[in-house]
Motif scaffolding. Sequence first.
Motif, PDB file in Angstrom:
ATOM      1  N   ILE A 126       0.856  -1.182   0.000  1.00 56.05           N
ATOM      2  CA  ILE A 126       0.000   0.000   0.000  1.00 56.05           C
ATOM      3  C   ILE A 126       0.893   1.232   0.000  1.00 56.05           C
ATOM      4  N   ARG A 127       0.472   2.258  -0.706  1.00 57.50           N
ATOM      5  CA  ARG A 127       1.255   3.493  -0.821  1.00 57.50           C
ATOM      6  C   ARG A 127       1.563   4.075   0.564  1.00 57.50           C
ATOM      7  N   PRO A 128       2.534   4.996   0.663  1.00 59.24           N
ATOM      8  CA  PRO A 128       2.910   5.562   1.966  1.00 59.24           C
ATOM      9  C   PRO A 128       1.725   6.177   2.712  1.00 59.24           C
ATOM     10  N   MET A 129       1.648   5.878   4.012  1.00 59.91           N
ATOM     11  CA  MET A 129       0.583   6.382   4.876  1.00 59.91           C
ATOM     12  C   MET A 129       1.187   6.900   6.171  1.00 59.91           C
ATOM     13  N   ASN A 130       0.424   7.730   6.868  1.00 56.00           N
ATOM     14  CA  ASN A 130       0.888   8.209   8.166  1.00 56.00           C
ATOM     15  C   ASN A 130       0.618   7.150   9.234  1.00 56.00           C
ATOM     16  N   ALA A 131       1.071   7.425  10.459  1.00 51.05           N
ATOM     17  CA  ALA A 131       0.962   6.430  11.529  1.00 51.05           C
ATOM     18  C   ALA A 131      -0.493   6.099  11.852  1.00 51.05           C
ATOM     19  N   TYR A 132      -1.357   7.092  11.812  1.00 45.44           N
ATOM     20  CA  TYR A 132      -2.780   6.870  12.107  1.00 45.44           C
ATOM     21  C   TYR A 132      -3.400   5.914  11.095  1.00 45.44           C
ATOM     22  N   GLU A 133      -3.099   6.107   9.814  1.00 43.65           N
ATOM     23  CA  GLU A 133      -3.668   5.251   8.774  1.00 43.65           C
ATOM     24  C   GLU A 133      -3.079   3.849   8.828  1.00 43.65           C
ATOM     25  N   ARG A 134      -1.780   3.750   9.112  1.00 46.15           N
ATOM     26  CA  ARG A 134      -1.160   2.420   9.214  1.00 46.15           C
ATOM     27  C   ARG A 134      -1.761   1.631  10.371  1.00 46.15           C
ATOM     28  N   ARG A 135      -2.073   2.315  11.443  1.00 48.24           N
ATOM     29  CA  ARG A 135      -2.683   1.638  12.589  1.00 48.24           C
ATOM     30  C   ARG A 135      -4.064   1.092  12.219  1.00 48.24           C
ATOM     31  N   ILE A 136      -4.812   1.846  11.420  1.00 52.38           N
ATOM     32  CA  ILE A 136      -6.124   1.371  10.975  1.00 52.38           C
ATOM     33  C   ILE A 136      -5.979   0.064  10.205  1.00 52.38           C
ATOM     34  N   VAL A 137      -5.024   0.022   9.269  1.00 51.92           N
ATOM     35  CA  VAL A 137      -4.821  -1.184   8.457  1.00 51.92           C
ATOM     36  C   VAL A 137      -4.394  -2.354   9.332  1.00 51.92           C
TER      37      VAL A 137
END
Length: 209
Positions: A126-137
Amino acid sequence: NLKETDTDTPDIPQPPLEEIEAFAKDNLAYVLDKVVDHSVITSTLENEGVALQVESENSALLIGKHGQTIDALQYLLQRMVHKKYPGRVPVILDIENYRNRREASLTSLALRLAEKVKHSGKPATIRPMNAYERRIVHLVLQPVREVTSRSSKGAGHLKKMTIFPKNSRSSRNKNAATTKPAKAPGPATSSDPATSPDPAKAPECNTSL
């Protein structure tokens, strides 16, 4: 003695959250006035922190590509608040309900890629994401036993995330064993042509089947 110690070193009183809420809202309004002509800001206190919601006709400009602008605004606002109130009160900024829509989109993407990885046996990134979005995944994929997720290394704010099949290595080894070309048979030592000329090799052949 404990009571005397507690009395001698009293806890530093923390400012009420309402004061921090007003400070965050005023500073956000100041920043937005420099960017857009008109915006409406509402604020609430949630989970011992401040949540700010913005409505504006220029919401796309404030959100930015892949949410980069809204993340930058939230980071700036957090720095302002934490500089004045060092207690590290969480500050969450949302614009036109973007956070909820983004969470739903990431959830759908993560589950769709997980199914793809499960069937193909190949990792997906998945394309680069911030910490909040990575935690969701990460949280979305936790119940999916067949896959695991991992963020890329590095010191940057945005990082890629890769979804792996959990048994990918063992599957590759098994496939390699089953597709290994058979050696040409040596001279037969038995009247049965299916008998291996070297008895020591027989268990290995049985294992590869």
